[in-house]
Design an enzyme around this catalytic site. Sequence first.
Site, PDB file in Angstrom:
ATOM      1  N   LYS A   1      13.112  -3.239  30.753  1.00  0.00           N
ATOM      2  CA  LYS A   1      14.251  -2.329  30.849  1.00  0.00           C
ATOM      3  C   LYS A   1      15.501  -2.935  30.215  1.00  0.00           C
ATOM      4  CE  LYS A   1      12.930   0.637  34.686  1.00  0.00           C
ATOM      5  NZ  LYS A   1      13.295   1.196  35.980  1.00  0.00           N
TER       6      LYS A   1
ATOM      7  N   LYS B   1      -0.269   5.366  28.280  1.00  0.00           N
ATOM      8  CA  LYS B   1      -0.175   6.061  29.560  1.00  0.00           C
ATOM      9  C   LYS B   1       0.534   7.413  29.379  1.00  0.00           C
ATOM     10  CE  LYS B   1       2.055   5.078  33.936  1.00  0.00           C
ATOM     11  NZ  LYS B   1       2.870   4.140  34.687  1.00  0.00           N
TER      12      LYS B   1
ATOM     13  N   LYS C   1       6.480  10.498  31.350  1.00  0.00           N
ATOM     14  CA  LYS C   1       7.503  11.538  31.379  1.00  0.00           C
ATOM     15  C   LYS C   1       8.445  11.397  30.195  1.00  0.00           C
ATOM     16  CE  LYS C   1       8.956   9.313  35.721  1.00  0.00           C
ATOM     17  NZ  LYS C   1       9.446   9.376  37.030  1.00  0.00           N
TER      18      LYS C   1
END
Length: 334
Positions: free
Chosen positions: A115, A197, A200
Amino acid sequence: MLGDQKVLFSGMQATGNLTLGNYLGALKNWVNISDEYKTFFCVVDEHSITVRQDPAELRRRARALLMLYIAAGLDPEKNCIYYQSHVSGHAELAWILNCYTYMGELQRMTQFKDKAAKHADNINAGLFTYPVLMAADILLYQADVVPVGVDQKQHLELTRDIAERFNSIYGDVFTIPEIYLGKVGRKIMSLQDPSKKMSKSDENPNGSIYLMDDKDTIIRKFKRAVTDNEACVRYNDNQPGIKNLIDIYCACKGISTEDTEKEFDGKGYGDFKIAVGEAVAAELIPLQERFHELEQNKDYVDKIIKDNAEQASYFANKTLRKVQKKVGFPERIK
Ligand code: TRP
């Protein structure tokens, strides 16, 4: 333990549109195991502000996520479904646990490194101590089990280390939580790139099924799903696209891979893809209907939000008071 029941805690962030991956990988598992535990399902809105959010959008998504927990089948009379920010104990315990967590431990967290690389202009202290807030979430309720995806395993291990460290200084304060990884093969991959994966935040909307997609959209996305030219429905690593579709089908139908292979023996990919789309639609359409009912039922949802936050606060405060006493904070005068 609470009485004779084990405690289960889990949470999700209200960021992005939830996908079929979130549903089959997490929510549906929660529903399946929730009866066996005293459960706390939290919408972790405090974690969300470790990256910049639009306030109105965060509020809307947090409420949508809370309603989705219910629409997915978690009865709010039996499961404590609430917002993290409504229970001040999370932040209070996180502060205390910050003082029992080492910089070096947090620096090793791979999610922090990822992140920080992604949000290089906003590497804030909250992003760094994110796992400590997560530890507080869990330890506050003396959780025995925590169902999470493998990407959260490192955070869970840190939670256990912090709890053990605290207990070794002050005696048995916290229950040491176990990670619950769910069934294998439930990691749902992108329909357009089965090596990734389902996410979203995927830029290609055809790669993900969103929980609010209508039936036509669902079927269309499955028809376009990337497969291979082996032309047989078999579960193996050389056919990652088909493997993913089989996983999705099995999860929706509650059947085994062998059953699926048998059912589609001799049939083409066209038939199989439509069957998967139908199975997913059969799972999501009722969920969407329940969701829309809840949207119409503001007072009912508001009452759940209020009652469940009170219930969560009650349990949270029990642990918090004990911890405050242990570390030497002055007693409250009654
Ligand atoms: N960090 C978790 C995630 O991104 C969400 C989360 C926050 C959580 N607190 C938690 C999950 C406590 C389980 C238990 O998926």
